[in-house]
Design a protein around this motif. Structure first.
Motif, PDB file in Angstrom:
ATOM      1  N   ALA A 258      25.840   6.461  48.974  1.00 20.00           N
ATOM      2  CA  ALA A 258      26.387   5.484  48.026  1.00 20.00           C
ATOM      3  C   ALA A 258      25.374   5.033  46.995  1.00 20.00           C
ATOM      4  O   ALA A 258      24.234   4.712  47.324  1.00 20.00           O
ATOM      5  N   ILE A 259      25.846   5.014  45.751  1.00 21.26           N
ATOM      6  CA  ILE A 259      25.238   4.183  44.712  1.00 21.26           C
ATOM      7  C   ILE A 259      26.013   2.873  44.724  1.00 21.26           C
ATOM      8  O   ILE A 259      27.244   2.875  44.812  1.00 21.26           O
ATOM      9  N   PHE A 260      25.305   1.772  44.615  1.00 20.59           N
ATOM     10  CA  PHE A 260      25.966   0.467  44.520  1.00 20.59           C
ATOM     11  C   PHE A 260      25.890   0.007  43.076  1.00 20.59           C
ATOM     12  O   PHE A 260      24.803  -0.247  42.549  1.00 20.59           O
ATOM     13  N   ASP A 261      27.045  -0.072  42.414  1.00 16.94           N
ATOM     14  CA  ASP A 261      27.117  -0.532  41.027  1.00 16.94           C
ATOM     15  C   ASP A 261      27.758  -1.916  41.007  1.00 16.94           C
ATOM     16  O   ASP A 261      28.951  -2.075  41.272  1.00 16.94           O
TER      17      ASP A 261
ATOM     18  N   MET B 290      18.643   1.194  35.720  1.00  9.92           N
ATOM     19  CA  MET B 290      19.324   0.368  34.732  1.00  9.92           C
ATOM     20  C   MET B 290      20.414   1.169  34.031  1.00  9.92           C
ATOM     21  O   MET B 290      20.194   2.289  33.582  1.00  9.92           O
ATOM     22  N   GLU B 291      21.574   0.569  33.964  1.00 10.21           N
ATOM     23  CA  GLU B 291      22.695   1.118  33.200  1.00 10.21           C
ATOM     24  C   GLU B 291      23.315  -0.047  32.436  1.00 10.21           C
ATOM     25  O   GLU B 291      24.418  -0.500  32.756  1.00 10.21           O
ATOM     26  N   PRO B 292      22.602  -0.565  31.428  1.00 10.40           N
ATOM     27  CA  PRO B 292      22.961  -1.875  30.855  1.00 10.40           C
ATOM     28  C   PRO B 292      24.380  -1.972  30.312  1.00 10.40           C
ATOM     29  O   PRO B 292      25.051  -2.979  30.492  1.00 10.40           O
TER      30      PRO B 292
ATOM     31  N   HIS C  48      25.287   2.573  54.000  1.00  9.51           N
ATOM     32  CA  HIS C  48      25.475   3.841  53.284  1.00  9.51           C
ATOM     33  C   HIS C  48      24.765   3.862  51.936  1.00  9.51           C
ATOM     34  O   HIS C  48      24.726   4.908  51.276  1.00  9.51           O
ATOM     35  N   ILE C  49      24.225   2.709  51.496  1.00 10.79           N
ATOM     36  CA  ILE C  49      23.637   2.603  50.157  1.00 10.79           C
ATOM     37  C   ILE C  49      22.216   3.157  50.161  1.00 10.79           C
ATOM     38  O   ILE C  49      21.375   2.752  50.965  1.00 10.79           O
ATOM     39  N   VAL C  50      21.937   4.083  49.233  1.00 10.15           N
ATOM     40  CA  VAL C  50      20.576   4.614  49.091  1.00 10.15           C
ATOM     41  C   VAL C  50      20.066   4.466  47.665  1.00 10.15           C
ATOM     42  O   VAL C  50      18.965   4.924  47.354  1.00 10.15           O
ATOM     43  N   TYR C  51      20.852   3.807  46.790  1.00 12.42           N
ATOM     44  CA  TYR C  51      20.505   3.772  45.365  1.00 12.42           C
ATOM     45  C   TYR C  51      21.290   2.629  44.727  1.00 12.42           C
ATOM     46  O   TYR C  51      22.428   2.357  45.126  1.00 12.42           O
ATOM     47  N   TYR C  52      20.684   1.970  43.726  1.00 11.54           N
ATOM     48  CA  TYR C  52      21.354   0.851  43.055  1.00 11.54           C
ATOM     49  C   TYR C  52      21.382   1.074  41.549  1.00 11.54           C
ATOM     50  O   TYR C  52      20.383   1.478  40.950  1.00 11.54           O
ATOM     51  N   HIS C  53      22.536   0.808  40.953  1.00 14.29           N
ATOM     52  CA  HIS C  53      22.665   0.765  39.503  1.00 14.29           C
ATOM     53  C   HIS C  53      22.626  -0.689  39.062  1.00 14.29           C
ATOM     54  O   HIS C  53      23.408  -1.510  39.556  1.00 14.29           O
ATOM     55  N   ILE C  54      21.736  -0.996  38.138  1.00 19.81           N
ATOM     56  CA  ILE C  54      21.573  -2.372  37.681  1.00 19.81           C
ATOM     57  C   ILE C  54      22.414  -2.583  36.427  1.00 19.81           C
ATOM     58  O   ILE C  54      22.017  -2.276  35.307  1.00 19.81           O
ATOM     59  N   LYS C  55      23.588  -3.104  36.659  1.00 20.19           N
ATOM     60  CA  LYS C  55      24.554  -3.392  35.601  1.00 20.19           C
ATOM     61  C   LYS C  55      25.327  -4.623  36.048  1.00 20.19           C
ATOM     62  O   LYS C  55      25.705  -4.724  37.208  1.00 20.19           O
TER      63      LYS C  55
END
Length: 686
Positions: free
Chosen positions: A174-177, A242-244, A198-205
């Motif tokens: 999972a990416i957590f957005d 970052m995905e602003p 399940h989260i291994v990655y984070y999108h910062i938005k």
């Protein structure tokens, strides 16, 4: 603790030009990007040879590595079999590209759903196809990262969990957005708790539910700081990408089914580079706060926030009692301070033995006995003591008002803003009142439309002369800095602007000692004007023993009326007044006035009552403040908000003193000059 956290970002939001992307990244001090758009093409459209001959060398030139590939895998309709066959081949190629770039993560999605169909009907087909993708990734030792996003099967947390549990692959995680869950109207903290294994990655938005718009991280409803605090505290090591989505960029058209202006406003006045830097700096400041929090409060030796209270009069004593009784989870009362020696006797009698007493607040601030300070002294001292506390890296909570005059408050606020790792709050206990929280939500959501008029009559502050005679600082310009506006009404001034916004003009008539033997105002009638032309009135006094508390907000789509700060009537028009004004004939109106036109059919009425919660509200502010320190929860009453109510009261004073309308912002030097004249005149009469 944060040495294992790496900041990355979708660099195509800076510019379509690859060199500009990489140059900006390195200027910001970043070492990683998530690659998606390169020179007006999606990365997946490049050949393996082009990755080897152009993209990889260009990355090496700038010493930039790739954290993930932003692929379009899964952004097809679930029932498009031809597209699925093409995507299997595309994923094979992207996996090879990923290995060339020494990147183990590929971002992907779980298929668009047919419109007007229940996504749950397609669960089995989604799982089957995702397993195919996961097996391709396994063959290349790649991890597919599923991003939750609206319009796909895995849009909400429940369905995301189904995917991870049923695909059940180490190559599908999972990416957590944050923003995408917000825009699906979910609580991100609940989503995180459901999915965190399940989260291994984070999108910062980040985003807000009210208007569906993306905002700078930490300023929306994503609860990013709170969730990252918990994740890092529990051992998360990895990327924050970052995905602003703060400005429209070239490759965005390939990412959304709808018009992109629904999620990105084009009027922010930002370009790609400045928006990216804004997001980056906000994230860095957030990480500094998390690092400070975990280093100071997350270890084995410190699980509680140690409060020190300065000033243990009526309110300070109440705060000390609530803390010592354990009413604030995660906090304890460690020390109190007061210059009155009789207060030491009170503390010895009423407080636990381990609570230390100080008669000098500087000594308490320097004692290392406290982590946070609550300031409950006379008003002039609020910003002075807060500045001393903030300079010593102590979290700071200030009783209302923030101060007497805005110039000193601005100095306090500037210092607080320069220390983003500290929590700085105001004791605006009424903001925890569910009644006013609901009103703010209704207004913010546009349920009553654009505000046209606000009125608040709050004359329930009756105080006899004996009240003013209790202390020689009360109701004086030199001691209290004002009367009803400085002492009793700051909560209403705060709520008024918090819910309705700040006006642009103020005209006020204040009566000074009109029915009491005091020098300051005890009767206020103020008229305000807002930027959109709306008007408002604020009326308060301390000599009405019968008292009235009535708050009205009138908009073009409805009206809110609050009686006694507990009974609420909300009237919502089914059509806004502007449309009714255009289409109703005079004959229609005549029928309405005669009761023949079905006035009740034009509106819906909601009524409810929320009883007073005095005391509980103050404790709730301390609970919220403590959770903000320890967990990163959003403050209900940030300390920097405290200036707004003081701006209003200062403007009312200045308007009455000069007999003129005051425009905001007003001349703060003139206000202080006039205030000092009052103080000198008061001294001369003493």
């Amino acid at each position: 603790m944060l040495e294992h956290i790496k900041i990355s970002g979708f660099s195509d939001e800076i510019s379509s030009d690859f060199d500009t992307q990489l140059q900006t990244i390195t200027e910001l001090g970043m070492e990683y990007i998530s690659i998606r758009g390169v020179n007006e093409k999606n990365f997946s459209e490049y050949t393996l040879e082009e990755v080897n001959s152009y993209i990889k060398p260009k990355l090496d030139e700038y010493k930039v590595k790739v954290s993930s590939i932003g692929s379009p895998i899964g952004k097809i309709f679930i029932d498009d079999e031809e597209a699925f066959e093409k995507q299997k081949n595309l994923l094979e190629k992207i996996c090879q590209m990923s290995n060339i770039l020494q990147c183990k993560y590929i971002r992907m999605f779980s298929f668009y759903m047919p419109k007007d169909k229940n996504p749950d009907e397609f669960k089995d087909e989604v799982i089957r196809k995702l397993k195919v993708f996961a097996n391709i990734a396994k063959n290349h030792d790649i991890i597919l990262l599923h991003e939750n996003e609206k319009d796909i099967y895995g849009d909400i947390s429940r369905r995301c969990l189904e995917l991870f549990e049923e695909v059940n692959s180490d190559n599908f995680k999972a990416i957590f957005d944050f923003a995408n869950f917000v825009q699906c109207l979910e609580d991100t903290k609940d989503c995180y708790e459901l999915l965190k294994s399940h989260i291994v990655y984070y999108h910062i938005k980040d985003a807000n539910k009210s208007d569906n718009q993306n905002v700078v991280c930490g300023t929306g409803e994503g609860k990013i700081e709170q969730i990252l605090t918990d994740a890092i505290k529990n051992g998360y090591k990895g990327f924050l990408t970052m995905e602003p989505h703060l400005v429209v960029f070239d490759s965005l058209k390939d990412l959304e089914l709808e018009d992109v202006t629904e999620i990105i406003k084009e009027d922010k006045g930002l370009d790609g580079k400045s928006a990216y830097a804004l997001q980056y700096n906000s994230l860095v400041n957030m990480l500094k706060k998390i690092d400070f929090r975990l280093n100071n409060f997350g270890g084995d030796n410190m699980k509680e926030l140690r409060f020190g209270i300065i000033g243990i009069g009526q309110m300070g004593g109440a705060h000390a009692t609530w803390l010592s009784e354990g009413k604030v989870p995660g906090a304890k009362l460690a020390a109190v301070c007061d210059i009155n020696p009789q207060k030491k006797e009170w503390a010895n009698e009423k407080l636990p033995e381990d609570v230390k007493f100080f008669d000098n607040y500087i000594e308490m601030l320097d004692s290392k006995e406290i982590d946070a300070v609550l300031i409950a002294t006379p008003h002039y001292d609020h910003p002075i003591i807060a500045i001393e506390a903030l300079n010593r890296d102590l979290h700071t909570l200030v009783e209302k008002p923030a101060g007497v005059y805005t110039k000193k408050i601005r100095e306090m606020n500037a210092l607080a803003e320069s220390k983003p790792h500290l929590v700085f709050g105001m004791m605006f206990n009424q903001r925890t009142n569910p009644l006013y929280q609901k009103l703010k939500q209704i207004v913010d959501n546009g349920e009553i439309g654009e505000i046209r008029r606000t009125n608040w009559i709050i004359t329930t502050w009756w105080r006899p002369q004996a009240y003013y005679d209790m202390s020689n600082w009360r109701a004086t310009w030199s001691g209290e800095g004002g009367g009803v506006l400085a002492n009793q009404a700051p909560h209403q001034l705060d709520l008024w602007q918090w819910i309705c916004g700040m006006p642009t003009k103020v005209r006020a008539n204040l009566q000074f000692g009109s029915h009491r033997d005091i020098a300051v105002e005890d009767d206020v009638t103020a008229f305000v004007e807002y930027a959109n032309g709306a008007t408002g009135t604020f009326i308060t006094c301390t000599h009405d023993i019968m008292g009235t508390d009535r708050f009205e907000i009138h908009g073009d789509k409805g009206k809110i009326v609050v009686e006694g700060s507990k009974s609420v009537k909300i009237t919502r028009l089914k059509e806004d007044e502007n449309e009714l004004n255009k289409k109703l004939t005079f004959a229609d109106v005549a029928k309405l006035f005669m009761g023949q036109g079905g006035m009740s059919d034009m509106m819906d009425v909601e009524e409810f009552e929320i009883p007073d919660q005095w005391g509980v509200q103050h404790v709730n502010v301390m609970i919220n403040f403590t959770e903000a320190v320890l967990e990163g929860k959003e403050l209900l009453a940030p300390g920097t908000d405290g200036i707004n109510g003081v701006i209003l009261s200062n403007a009312m004073h200045l308007s009455s003193w000069t007999g003129e309308e005051v425009e905001l912002p007003f001349d703060e030097d003139l206000y202080l000059e006039e205030l000092n004249k009052k103080i000198e005149a008061e001294k001369a009469q003493a």
